[in-house]
Each structure stands twice: as C-alpha cells, then as structure tokens.
Enzyme design. Sequence first.
Site, PDB file in Angstrom:
ATOM      1  N   GLY A 102       0.837  -1.197   0.000  1.00 26.65           N
ATOM      2  CA  GLY A 102       0.000   0.000   0.000  1.00 26.65           C
ATOM      3  C   GLY A 102       0.871   1.246   0.000  1.00 26.65           C
ATOM      4  O   GLY A 102       1.888   1.287   0.696  1.00 26.65           O
ATOM      5  N   LYS A 103       0.465   2.221  -0.767  1.00 27.62           N
ATOM      6  CA  LYS A 103       1.195   3.502  -0.749  1.00 27.62           C
ATOM      7  C   LYS A 103       0.522   4.355   0.323  1.00 27.62           C
ATOM      8  O   LYS A 103      -0.311   5.221   0.044  1.00 27.62           O
ATOM      9  CB  LYS A 103       1.136   4.146  -2.141  1.00 27.62           C
ATOM     10  CG  LYS A 103       2.228   5.149  -2.405  1.00 27.62           C
ATOM     11  CD  LYS A 103       2.322   5.465  -3.885  1.00 27.62           C
ATOM     12  CE  LYS A 103       3.133   6.716  -4.152  1.00 27.62           C
ATOM     13  NZ  LYS A 103       4.510   6.688  -3.672  1.00 27.62           N
ATOM     14  N   ILE A 104       0.873   4.044   1.566  1.00 24.15           N
ATOM     15  CA  ILE A 104       0.197   4.586   2.745  1.00 24.15           C
ATOM     16  C   ILE A 104       1.096   5.644   3.390  1.00 24.15           C
ATOM     17  O   ILE A 104       2.280   5.384   3.651  1.00 24.15           O
ATOM     18  CB  ILE A 104      -0.118   3.453   3.757  1.00 24.15           C
ATOM     19  CG1 ILE A 104      -1.037   2.403   3.094  1.00 24.15           C
ATOM     20  CG2 ILE A 104      -0.729   4.003   5.042  1.00 24.15           C
ATOM     21  CD1 ILE A 104      -1.299   1.157   3.935  1.00 24.15           C
TER      22      ILE A 104
END
Length: 315
Positions: free
Chosen positions: A158-160
Amino acid sequence: MPFNNGPMIWFDGKLVRWEDATVHVTAHVLHYGSSVFEGIRTYETVNGSAIFRLEPHMRRLMRSAKLARIDMQWTQDELMQAAVDVVEHNGQPSCYIRPIVFRGSEQFGVDGRACPTQVAIMSIEWGRYLGADAIEQGVDVGVSSWRRMAPGANMAMGKIGGQYVNSQFIAMEAHDQGFNDAIALDMSGYVSEGSGENVFVIIDNVVYTPPVSSSILAGVTRDSAMKILGALGYEVREQTVARDMLYIADEIFFTGTAAEITPVRSVDRMTVGSGSRGPITKAVQDQFFGITSGRLPDQFGWLTPVTIRQTAVGD
Ligand code: PMP
C-alpha cells in the site's frame, strides 16, 4: 512557494483554488499518517500532453485505501476523470499529479474510522527527481542502515502515508552520507528498494528485481520496465536479490514515477560495471522515453491524451 503549482485542486468533488484547499489541524491524517496517495506524470509528447499509466496508478490508489481500511466514496473511474480535469484546467503541459486520500477531522482516537474520508488531486511541475544529469550519468547510492518495514508490522504494497516515515529515514541518511539515495534491505537482509524507487540488477544479461514479498511497493514504472524488457527479449527474474549481487552487478537501475529510469553508477562507493550507463539500462530508457515523448508508438496503450487549456482556470 517552493514548487510551481497548478492553480486548481480537485478537492472532495470540486475544483477549488490552490490556496483554498486546506485542512484543519485536528485532521486524523496529520497525527497518525492515515492517508494513501499516488504520484503520476503527465508528459508533453510530440502529439500533445498525455498522462502516463493513469489506470494502474488509480487502481493502486483504490487498493491502498482498501489496505488502509479507508472508505472511498469515489470510484476509480471518477478519480481518473478528476485527474484529467485537474490537468486540463491547470494549463501545465507536463506535470506531476498527486492524488491523496486521507482521514479528516472527527475524533482523536487512533482507530480513526469515524473520520470523514477526504480526497484531493493536485498538480505541480516537477523535472528530473534525482538531478538533471542522473538519467545519463547515473546516481551514487549506499546500502541503507535502515531496513524496510517488517511483514506483519506494515503493508508495503500500500502507498500509505505513515509508511513513508521509513522512506524518510532512508533518504535523510543517504543525503547526509553524500549519496543521491539509498537501497534498503528487507527484514531478511535481501535487497528491497530505494526510498521511492524500485531496483533492477543485471548480471550476465539476466535482469533481476525483488518480488513483492521483499517489502517493496509494486511500482507502475517497475511494471513498465518489466514489460519493455520482455518485449526486447530479455529474461526478467522476479526473485529475492542478495546484497552481494549489488556489488558484482554489470548494471543497476532505479525505476519510479519521479525517478523514471535512472542508472545507478555506484553502490557503497563501489563502481557498478564499467561505471557508465550499461546497454540494457539504455535500451529500457530508449523505449521508456521514446513512448513518453511520443517519438515511439504507444505499443502498450500507456498514454491517456489530455487537452491542456491555454489559459488556466483560476489565473
Ligand atoms: N517504491 C516506493 C517506496 C515508492 O514510493 C515509489 C514511488 N511511487 C516506487 C517504489 C515506484 O513506484 P512507481 O513506479 O509506481 O512510481
């Protein structure tokens, strides 16, 4: 203003002026990193402007939101259209688009799911991320003393937002040591990725890149490089990469939306290969920059054409 921004931001369904797209200091995202985001480039091609791989970027945004358990009130198609609207309104023939989805203000508890989801899409002008010469000359990197996130502690797929604290440690240490960036290892000591780039290692004409299980973000540019390499007839092995391989590599390159395709010319001050850009790296660059400039046909269907307004709305 440190960046050359587009005048309008798509914010919760409306185009608003850059200076009006603000959030309150109580927003959950500021305290706990509860956001997911993307970075997407618009290229000025010889046939007009086009957004590069809009669909896989927005698909990843939707998936990042799912991983972060942030409810989304917009569909992928609506966000793709919103990104096109921002680019067309902002009047920048080439730009970097930053969509962000975040938890706003409502509660101070860590859980945060009672907070409203807010979405913004902005654009700025952004040239060569790793420096003007980097594309030809390559960059100098070190192996970071920081490890990438442990499986079971975070979700690298995830690009969190909060996960970028790890990337900041990697980038800051690299810069303090005089490197352009660093390559971080995963918790097992295998090569993972740069602070914002995936890594490809070439030994004896075989191309290696770490798999998703090595705590990487599955980059859209990584996927593009793999498709280009496949079409050029190179074998790409998505497998764990030992640190040792960095030191004996014939060629290494980074991929990323910001970094594009950038050669690595040294690792821990040891020269990679001959010290100048290798032939496989150059072949991938020629295709990548050929397609993104419109000089080569868009054989993979990667470009979404946009019509840039001459006079930006909001000027
Ligand atoms: N890894 C990390 C940690 C990143 O932040 C990025 C940039 N999004 C990448 C890899 C490269 O991904 P992409 O090619 O999709 O930009």
